[in-house]
Design a protein around this motif. Structure first.
Motif, PDB file in Angstrom:
ATOM      1  N   PRO A 103       0.814  -1.225   0.000  1.00  0.00           N
ATOM      2  CA  PRO A 103       0.000   0.000   0.000  1.00  0.00           C
ATOM      3  C   PRO A 103       0.845   1.272   0.000  1.00  0.00           C
ATOM      4  N   ALA A 104       0.546   2.155  -0.939  1.00  0.00           N
ATOM      5  CA  ALA A 104       1.218   3.457  -0.985  1.00  0.00           C
ATOM      6  C   ALA A 104       0.494   4.468  -0.109  1.00  0.00           C
ATOM      7  N   PHE A 105      -0.753   4.177   0.228  1.00  0.00           N
ATOM      8  CA  PHE A 105      -1.566   5.046   1.072  1.00  0.00           C
ATOM      9  C   PHE A 105      -2.242   4.192   2.147  1.00  0.00           C
ATOM     10  N   GLN A 106      -2.787   4.866   3.143  1.00  0.00           N
ATOM     11  CA  GLN A 106      -3.526   4.157   4.197  1.00  0.00           C
ATOM     12  C   GLN A 106      -5.033   4.197   3.964  1.00  0.00           C
ATOM     13  N   PHE A 107      -5.445   4.971   2.967  1.00  0.00           N
ATOM     14  CA  PHE A 107      -6.868   5.114   2.650  1.00  0.00           C
ATOM     15  C   PHE A 107      -7.017   5.204   1.132  1.00  0.00           C
ATOM     16  N   TYR A 108      -8.071   4.581   0.626  1.00  0.00           N
ATOM     17  CA  TYR A 108      -8.311   4.622  -0.823  1.00  0.00           C
ATOM     18  C   TYR A 108      -9.785   4.913  -1.114  1.00  0.00           C
ATOM     19  N   GLU A 109      -9.990   5.722  -2.142  1.00  0.00           N
ATOM     20  CA  GLU A 109     -11.330   5.982  -2.646  1.00  0.00           C
ATOM     21  C   GLU A 109     -11.415   5.489  -4.078  1.00  0.00           C
ATOM     22  N   PHE A 110     -12.645   5.332  -4.561  1.00  0.00           N
ATOM     23  CA  PHE A 110     -12.857   4.896  -5.942  1.00  0.00           C
ATOM     24  C   PHE A 110     -14.233   5.332  -6.389  1.00  0.00           C
ATOM     25  N   PRO A 111     -14.476   5.369  -7.707  1.00  0.00           N
ATOM     26  CA  PRO A 111     -15.771   5.826  -8.215  1.00  0.00           C
ATOM     27  C   PRO A 111     -16.887   4.840  -7.864  1.00  0.00           C
ATOM     28  N   LEU A 132     -14.799   6.752  -0.228  1.00  0.00           N
ATOM     29  CA  LEU A 132     -13.650   6.243   0.519  1.00  0.00           C
ATOM     30  C   LEU A 132     -14.120   5.025   1.309  1.00  0.00           C
ATOM     31  N   ARG A 133     -13.744   3.847   0.851  1.00  0.00           N
ATOM     32  CA  ARG A 133     -14.260   2.613   1.466  1.00  0.00           C
ATOM     33  C   ARG A 133     -13.180   1.608   1.846  1.00  0.00           C
ATOM     34  N   LEU A 134     -11.964   1.798   1.364  1.00  0.00           N
ATOM     35  CA  LEU A 134     -10.870   0.868   1.643  1.00  0.00           C
ATOM     36  C   LEU A 134      -9.831   1.587   2.484  1.00  0.00           C
ATOM     37  N   PHE A 135      -9.557   1.050   3.674  1.00  0.00           N
ATOM     38  CA  PHE A 135      -8.610   1.752   4.543  1.00  0.00           C
ATOM     39  C   PHE A 135      -8.088   0.833   5.647  1.00  0.00           C
ATOM     40  N   ASP A 136      -6.982   1.298   6.248  1.00  0.00           N
ATOM     41  CA  ASP A 136      -6.420   0.653   7.429  1.00  0.00           C
ATOM     42  C   ASP A 136      -7.194   1.193   8.635  1.00  0.00           C
ATOM     43  N   ARG A 137      -7.939   0.332   9.293  1.00  0.00           N
ATOM     44  CA  ARG A 137      -8.820   0.789  10.374  1.00  0.00           C
ATOM     45  C   ARG A 137      -8.061   1.347  11.568  1.00  0.00           C
ATOM     46  N   ARG A 138      -6.758   1.105  11.624  1.00  0.00           N
ATOM     47  CA  ARG A 138      -5.960   1.683  12.708  1.00  0.00           C
ATOM     48  C   ARG A 138      -5.698   3.172  12.476  1.00  0.00           C
ATOM     49  N   GLN A 139      -5.923   3.627  11.225  1.00  0.00           N
ATOM     50  CA  GLN A 139      -5.611   5.002  10.855  1.00  0.00           C
ATOM     51  C   GLN A 139      -6.842   5.821  10.483  1.00  0.00           C
ATOM     52  N   ALA A 140      -8.025   5.234  10.567  1.00  0.00           N
ATOM     53  CA  ALA A 140      -9.248   5.934  10.168  1.00  0.00           C
ATOM     54  C   ALA A 140     -10.431   5.354  10.930  1.00  0.00           C
ATOM     55  N   ARG A 141     -11.526   6.092  10.942  1.00  0.00           N
ATOM     56  CA  ARG A 141     -12.733   5.611  11.598  1.00  0.00           C
ATOM     57  C   ARG A 141     -13.956   6.293  10.980  1.00  0.00           C
ATOM     58  N   TRP A 142     -15.113   5.668  11.167  1.00  0.00           N
ATOM     59  CA  TRP A 142     -16.354   6.279  10.714  1.00  0.00           C
ATOM     60  C   TRP A 142     -16.780   7.380  11.674  1.00  0.00           C
ATOM     61  N   SER A 143     -17.369   8.424  11.139  1.00  0.00           N
ATOM     62  CA  SER A 143     -17.887   9.506  11.973  1.00  0.00           C
ATOM     63  C   SER A 143     -19.099   9.005  12.754  1.00  0.00           C
ATOM     64  N   ASP A 144     -19.508   9.766  13.744  1.00  0.00           N
ATOM     65  CA  ASP A 144     -20.655   9.390  14.578  1.00  0.00           C
ATOM     66  C   ASP A 144     -21.979   9.855  13.999  1.00  0.00           C
ATOM     67  N   ASP A 145     -21.983  10.374  12.777  1.00  0.00           N
ATOM     68  CA  ASP A 145     -23.213  10.877  12.170  1.00  0.00           C
ATOM     69  C   ASP A 145     -24.214   9.749  11.975  1.00  0.00           C
ATOM     70  N   ILE A 146     -25.478  10.018  12.313  1.00  0.00           N
ATOM     71  CA  ILE A 146     -26.505   8.988  12.154  1.00  0.00           C
ATOM     72  C   ILE A 146     -26.948   8.864  10.705  1.00  0.00           C
ATOM     73  N   VAL A 147     -26.618   9.866   9.875  1.00  0.00           N
ATOM     74  CA  VAL A 147     -26.883   9.812   8.433  1.00  0.00           C
ATOM     75  C   VAL A 147     -25.809  10.647   7.754  1.00  0.00           C
ATOM     76  N   HIS A 148     -25.534  10.357   6.479  1.00  0.00           N
ATOM     77  CA  HIS A 148     -24.447  11.001   5.731  1.00  0.00           C
ATOM     78  C   HIS A 148     -23.118  10.840   6.466  1.00  0.00           C
ATOM     79  N   GLU A 149     -22.909   9.640   6.982  1.00  0.00           N
ATOM     80  CA  GLU A 149     -21.676   9.307   7.677  1.00  0.00           C
ATOM     81  C   GLU A 149     -20.491   9.344   6.721  1.00  0.00           C
ATOM     82  N   LYS A 150     -19.291   9.526   7.260  1.00  0.00           N
ATOM     83  CA  LYS A 150     -18.086   9.599   6.427  1.00  0.00           C
ATOM     84  C   LYS A 150     -16.914   9.014   7.188  1.00  0.00           C
ATOM     85  N   VAL A 151     -15.892   8.625   6.433  1.00  0.00           N
ATOM     86  CA  VAL A 151     -14.673   8.105   7.032  1.00  0.00           C
ATOM     87  C   VAL A 151     -13.766   9.273   7.375  1.00  0.00           C
TER      88      VAL A 151
END
Length: 250
Positions: A103-111, A132-151
């Motif tokens: 991995p060159a990055f710790q997080f990846y996005e795609f169309p 953004l759906r592929l990532f190292d979970r040690r370096q990212a987390r989901w927001s606490d939003d109940i809708v329109h959540e994001k990494v």
């Protein structure tokens, strides 16, 4: 073939047996499938078990908290977060497997390409819909939003080739019901955060949204499905702000 890092596919489920088989079939390349289910009664759990998924039944917490709980249950640090109506295309699968060799990055996005009324949308607000759906979970987390959540990440996000295929509801009645739920959750969240009722946005947001996505982003190239998809999106914008007015007066 050079060995790659192991990958856990993670999803949250509730009564989604219809589109789920195609989703699970596209995840066969993952070392593990983890599903957090919030009370399915339509055969969803049985289908997950058929594919060897690790199933955890958990009371609904809201989109962000539920997805974070799900990735916490994974056995591997690299996770692919996917919805029950999404399919990993063969091109995307190849990109993911190549990226995980070193991995060159710790997080990846795609169309993400949204299928609507039998057509994959390639313009307007339906594409590229970078996710953004592929990532190292040690370096990212989901927001606490109940809708329109994001990494939530701290660092540069890489981009992969290949589409995540999103099978939006072809049945407009069901699609509208889902959008109605989302706009209600979004309006309540904004009111709870103390947001002011945006009268100007109530009036002008749908109009400018249509101009942006139908003309400037080429939504007209997707034909009638593209037009309908954008018009529903414009109405969603109006509905969210109208509901904010309603909730603020209660």
């Amino acid at each position: 073939m050079t060995e790659r890092l192991p990958l856990s596919a993670v999803l949250i489920t509730l009564n989604c047996v219809g589109p789920l088989r195609a989703t699970l079939d596209s995840l066969r390349f993952c070392e593990e499938i983890v599903a957090v289910d919030s009370g399915s009664t339509d055969g969803t759990i049985e289908l997950l078990q058929e594919f060897g998924a690790k199933v955890i039944v958990e009371e609904w917490r809201g989109f962000g908290p539920q997805k974070q709980f799900a990735i916490d249950q994974a056995a591997h640090d690299w996770v692919l977060c996917i919805d029950s109506d999404e399919i990993v295309s063969m091109e995307l699968r190849a990109s993911i497997e190549t990226a995980l060799i070193q991995p060159a990055f710790q997080f990846y996005e795609f169309p993400r390409s949204n299928r609507f009324l039998g057509r994959y949308l390639r313009h307007g607000e339906g594409y590229p819909d970078l996710s953004l759906r592929l990532f190292d979970r040690r370096q990212a987390r989901w927001s606490d939003d109940i809708v329109h959540e994001k990494v939530i990440t701290l660092g540069i996000v890489g981009r992969l080739q290949g589409d995540l295929l999103h099978h939006s509801e072809d049945n407009i009645e069901i699609y509208l019901a889902k959008q109605n739920r989302y706009t209600t959750l979004a309006a309540k969240a904004l009111i709870e955060e103390g947001a002011q009722v945006p009268f100007a946005k109530l009036l002008f947001s749908p109009f400018f949204r249509f101009i942006k996505f139908y003309f400037l982003r080429g939504g007209w190239l997707d034909g009638t499905p593209g037009l309908i998809h954008i018009l529903i999106g414009c109405f969603n914008s109006f509905a969210k702000y109208a509901k904010m007015i309603e909730f603020s007066r209660r």
